[in-house]
Design a protein around this motif. Structure first.
Motif, PDB file in Angstrom:
ATOM      1  N   GLU A  93       0.889  -1.218   0.018  1.00  0.00           N
ATOM      2  CA  GLU A  93      -0.075  -0.116  -0.107  1.00  0.00           C
ATOM      3  C   GLU A  93       0.838   1.321   0.021  1.00  0.00           C
ATOM      4  OE1 GLU A  93      -4.068  -0.886   2.304  1.00  0.00           O
ATOM      5  OE2 GLU A  93      -2.429  -0.668   3.684  1.00  0.00           O
ATOM      6  N   VAL A  94       0.377   2.244  -0.769  1.00  0.00           N
ATOM      7  CA  VAL A  94       1.019   3.548  -0.491  1.00  0.00           C
ATOM      8  C   VAL A  94       0.145   4.679  -0.342  1.00  0.00           C
ATOM      9  CG1 VAL A  94       0.838   3.937  -3.218  1.00  0.00           C
ATOM     10  CG2 VAL A  94       2.700   4.946  -1.850  1.00  0.00           C
ATOM     11  N   LEU A  95       0.602   5.855   0.368  1.00  0.00           N
ATOM     12  CA  LEU A  95      -0.258   7.001   0.335  1.00  0.00           C
ATOM     13  C   LEU A  95      -1.011   7.531  -0.672  1.00  0.00           C
ATOM     14  CD1 LEU A  95       1.744   8.923   3.050  1.00  0.00           C
ATOM     15  CD2 LEU A  95      -0.014   7.103   3.531  1.00  0.00           C
ATOM     16  N   THR A  96      -2.051   7.906  -0.631  1.00  0.00           N
ATOM     17  CA  THR A  96      -2.803   8.765  -1.762  1.00  0.00           C
ATOM     18  C   THR A  96      -2.167   9.930  -1.686  1.00  0.00           C
ATOM     19  OG1 THR A  96      -4.722   9.655  -0.659  1.00  0.00           O
ATOM     20  CG2 THR A  96      -5.114   7.441  -1.524  1.00  0.00           C
ATOM     21  N   SER A  97      -2.260  10.732  -3.050  1.00  0.00           N
ATOM     22  CA  SER A  97      -1.573  12.365  -2.880  1.00  0.00           C
ATOM     23  C   SER A  97      -2.424  12.915  -1.777  1.00  0.00           C
ATOM     24  CB  SER A  97      -2.230  12.895  -4.215  1.00  0.00           C
ATOM     25  OG  SER A  97      -1.536  14.311  -4.290  1.00  0.00           O
ATOM     26  N   GLU A  98      -3.599  12.687  -1.684  1.00  0.00           N
ATOM     27  CA  GLU A  98      -4.164  13.592  -0.345  1.00  0.00           C
ATOM     28  C   GLU A  98      -3.748  13.298   0.855  1.00  0.00           C
ATOM     29  OE1 GLU A  98      -6.030  12.011  -2.777  1.00  0.00           O
ATOM     30  OE2 GLU A  98      -6.578  13.889  -3.985  1.00  0.00           O
ATOM     31  N   GLU A  99      -3.581  12.043   1.242  1.00  0.00           N
ATOM     32  CA  GLU A  99      -2.876  11.487   2.438  1.00  0.00           C
ATOM     33  C   GLU A  99      -1.498  11.909   2.621  1.00  0.00           C
ATOM     34  OE1 GLU A  99      -5.329   7.017   2.923  1.00  0.00           O
ATOM     35  OE2 GLU A  99      -3.552   7.218   1.481  1.00  0.00           O
ATOM     36  N   SER A 100      -0.863  12.018   1.555  1.00  0.00           N
ATOM     37  CA  SER A 100       0.579  12.350   1.578  1.00  0.00           C
ATOM     38  C   SER A 100       0.727  13.788   2.113  1.00  0.00           C
ATOM     39  CB  SER A 100       1.340  12.071   0.418  1.00  0.00           C
ATOM     40  OG  SER A 100       2.743  12.542   0.481  1.00  0.00           O
ATOM     41  N   LEU A 101      -0.195  14.820   1.489  1.00  0.00           N
ATOM     42  CA  LEU A 101       0.029  15.996   1.683  1.00  0.00           C
ATOM     43  C   LEU A 101      -0.523  16.273   3.330  1.00  0.00           C
ATOM     44  CD1 LEU A 101      -1.570  17.613  -1.725  1.00  0.00           C
ATOM     45  CD2 LEU A 101       0.810  17.731  -0.752  1.00  0.00           C
ATOM     46  N   ALA A 102      -1.659  15.460   3.531  1.00  0.00           N
ATOM     47  CA  ALA A 102      -1.753  15.672   5.178  1.00  0.00           C
ATOM     48  C   ALA A 102      -1.053  14.985   5.912  1.00  0.00           C
ATOM     49  CB  ALA A 102      -3.271  15.075   5.167  1.00  0.00           C
ATOM     50  N   GLN A 103       0.134  14.333   5.332  1.00  0.00           N
ATOM     51  CA  GLN A 103       0.864  13.245   6.518  1.00  0.00           C
ATOM     52  C   GLN A 103       0.022  12.312   7.291  1.00  0.00           C
ATOM     53  OE1 GLN A 103       3.622  15.684   8.408  1.00  0.00           O
ATOM     54  NE2 GLN A 103       4.088  17.010   6.833  1.00  0.00           N
ATOM     55  N   ASP A 104      -1.130  11.571   6.298  1.00  0.00           N
ATOM     56  CA  ASP A 104      -1.976  10.840   7.317  1.00  0.00           C
ATOM     57  C   ASP A 104      -1.544   9.463   6.713  1.00  0.00           C
ATOM     58  OD1 ASP A 104      -3.969   9.481   8.382  1.00  0.00           O
ATOM     59  OD2 ASP A 104      -5.674  10.430   7.320  1.00  0.00           O
ATOM     60  N   ASP A 189      14.909  12.846  -4.830  1.00  0.00           N
ATOM     61  CA  ASP A 189      14.010  13.615  -5.582  1.00  0.00           C
ATOM     62  C   ASP A 189      12.636  12.822  -5.462  1.00  0.00           C
ATOM     63  OD1 ASP A 189      15.463  15.781  -6.178  1.00  0.00           O
ATOM     64  OD2 ASP A 189      15.676  15.483  -8.283  1.00  0.00           O
ATOM     65  N   LEU A 190      12.878  11.487  -5.596  1.00  0.00           N
ATOM     66  CA  LEU A 190      11.485  10.500  -5.401  1.00  0.00           C
ATOM     67  C   LEU A 190      10.882  10.574  -4.158  1.00  0.00           C
ATOM     68  CD1 LEU A 190       9.808   8.193  -6.507  1.00  0.00           C
ATOM     69  CD2 LEU A 190      11.612   6.778  -5.351  1.00  0.00           C
ATOM     70  N   TRP A 191      11.706  10.969  -2.944  1.00  0.00           N
ATOM     71  CA  TRP A 191      11.194  11.262  -1.747  1.00  0.00           C
ATOM     72  C   TRP A 191      10.292  12.560  -1.556  1.00  0.00           C
ATOM     73  CZ3 TRP A 191      14.194   7.508  -2.270  1.00  0.00           C
ATOM     74  CH2 TRP A 191      14.172   6.223  -1.485  1.00  0.00           C
ATOM     75  N   VAL A 192      10.975  13.417  -2.209  1.00  0.00           N
ATOM     76  CA  VAL A 192      10.352  14.969  -2.321  1.00  0.00           C
ATOM     77  C   VAL A 192       9.170  15.167  -3.114  1.00  0.00           C
ATOM     78  CG1 VAL A 192      10.974  17.204  -3.075  1.00  0.00           C
ATOM     79  CG2 VAL A 192      12.720  16.016  -2.190  1.00  0.00           C
ATOM     80  N   GLY A 193       8.970  14.247  -4.225  1.00  0.00           N
ATOM     81  CA  GLY A 193       7.933  14.272  -5.025  1.00  0.00           C
ATOM     82  C   GLY A 193       6.778  13.557  -4.355  1.00  0.00           C
ATOM     83  N   CYS A 194       7.106  12.662  -3.460  1.00  0.00           N
ATOM     84  CA  CYS A 194       6.071  11.751  -2.588  1.00  0.00           C
ATOM     85  C   CYS A 194       5.309  12.649  -1.504  1.00  0.00           C
ATOM     86  CB  CYS A 194       6.497  10.549  -1.791  1.00  0.00           C
ATOM     87  SG  CYS A 194       6.927   9.263  -3.063  1.00  0.00           S
ATOM     88  N   MET A 195       6.291  13.714  -0.869  1.00  0.00           N
ATOM     89  CA  MET A 195       6.034  14.416   0.110  1.00  0.00           C
ATOM     90  C   MET A 195       5.086  15.680  -0.493  1.00  0.00           C
ATOM     91  SD  MET A 195       9.163  14.561   2.775  1.00  0.00           S
ATOM     92  CE  MET A 195      10.443  14.945   1.672  1.00  0.00           C
ATOM     93  N   GLU A 196       5.215  15.863  -1.509  1.00  0.00           N
ATOM     94  CA  GLU A 196       4.443  16.811  -2.399  1.00  0.00           C
ATOM     95  C   GLU A 196       3.194  16.312  -3.002  1.00  0.00           C
ATOM     96  OE1 GLU A 196       7.399  18.208  -5.388  1.00  0.00           O
ATOM     97  OE2 GLU A 196       8.233  19.809  -3.664  1.00  0.00           O
TER      98      GLU A 196
END
Length: 296
Positions: A93-104, A189-196
């Motif tokens: 499983e991986v975070l959705t875009s919304e979950e990643s931005l919310a750090q959820d 940069d991959l981690w940066v993209g995920c956090m964004e």
């Protein structure tokens, strides 16, 4: 998928393929099912997690002391991947875009909790020091109870204990053994993209995470006979047959040599499946002198 910059032989050697074929043919060892099945060993989970880094205010890039009042954002889990040993398919499983931005990471933390709660033994590289403690942290933050107890096999610890490689990193060890390699991430940069919250970065992170599982499984099987403190697989099989503690096989070749401990001597054997060395349950000779030198 192996690194395309390198050419390797098939992932597993003939002995390892023999072990897998025994499993697929329904022989004694490594059959799926409940632990109460007399021919069923433990449920062994191979897993790995990926996390976001901390964000902090710093004064430089070398030898910085970062106080908690300098932290901007805490770390959180980005993804996890896992598979049951010898079973087809890796999942994660991986975070959705919304979950990643919310750090959820609550949703994916629950998915990993469910697997650990089901597992008897978990396997991974550096899991004792990193993955398990990180997961326990997220479980506690989200108010989860501890999962059911499980044993661990940390291949990083096993490598450090038994060998003296130039590096004990997963990808380096697998390169030396000519088995499945890690996937290149392309850098931080991959981690940066995920956090964004970038969907393509999150997708790539999960692919990278899942490739680590193939690499971890291959390394575990390659060094299995060297792991002296492996959880005793015989305990998960409901019979009284002498079995290899590392893989659960009853196909043992009794050696002419003797297995000595500090106070006793035992018959020695080599497992014909994983090639681990073991000893008989009953001693063939016991020391008549106590450890303090007083004769009993």
């Amino acid at each position: 998928m192996a690194n395309k910059e390198h050419q390797f032989r098939p992932r597993l050697n003939s002995k390892e393929m023999e072990l897998i074929n025994s499993f697929r043919a329904g022989d004694v060892i490594f059959k799926s099912g409940k632990p109460s099945d007399p021919k069923t060993p433990a449920k062994i989970l191979i897993f790995d997690i990926e996390t976001a880094p901390l964000k902090a205010y710093v004064w430089g890039i070398w030898q910085q002391n970062v106080g908690t009042n300098m932290l901007i954002d805490e770390w959180y889990m980005l993804s996890w991947a896992a598979k049951w040993l010898f079973e087809d398919g890796t999942f994660g499983e991986v975070l959705t875009s919304e979950e990643s931005l919310a750090q959820d990471d609550k949703r994916i933390s629950k998915g990993m909790w469910d697997l650990l709660d089901e597992a008897d033994i978990v396997v991974g590289h550096n899991i004792d020091k990193f993955d398990i403690k990180k997961l326990n942290t997220r479980f506690a933050v989200h108010g989860f109870a501890p999962p059911m107890p499980y044993k661990t096999v940390d291949t990083l610890k096993a490598a450090r204990t038994n060998f003296k490689f130039s590096s004990n990193k997963l990808d380096y060890l697998n390169e030396i053994f000519e088995i499945e390699r890690k996937m290149s991430t392309g850098g931080f940069d991959l981690w940066v993209g995920c956090m964004e919250g970038k969907e393509e970065s999150l997708k790539t992170m999960l692919e990278y995470n899942m490739q680590d599982i193939s690499a971890s499984e291959d390394l575990y099987l390659r060094i299995l006979p060297w792991i002296k403190n492996h959880p005793n697989m015989g305990l998960y099989i409901n019979d009284d047959i002498e079995r290899c503690p590392n893989c659960g096989s009853e196909v043992l070749e009794w050696e002419t040599g003797t297995y000595y401990t500090g106070v006793s001597a035992f018959k020695a054997y080599r497992c014909n499946h994983c090639e681990a060395i073991g000893r008989s349950r009953k001693a063939i000779k016991e020391n008549k002198v106590s450890t303090c030198g007083i004769r009993k």
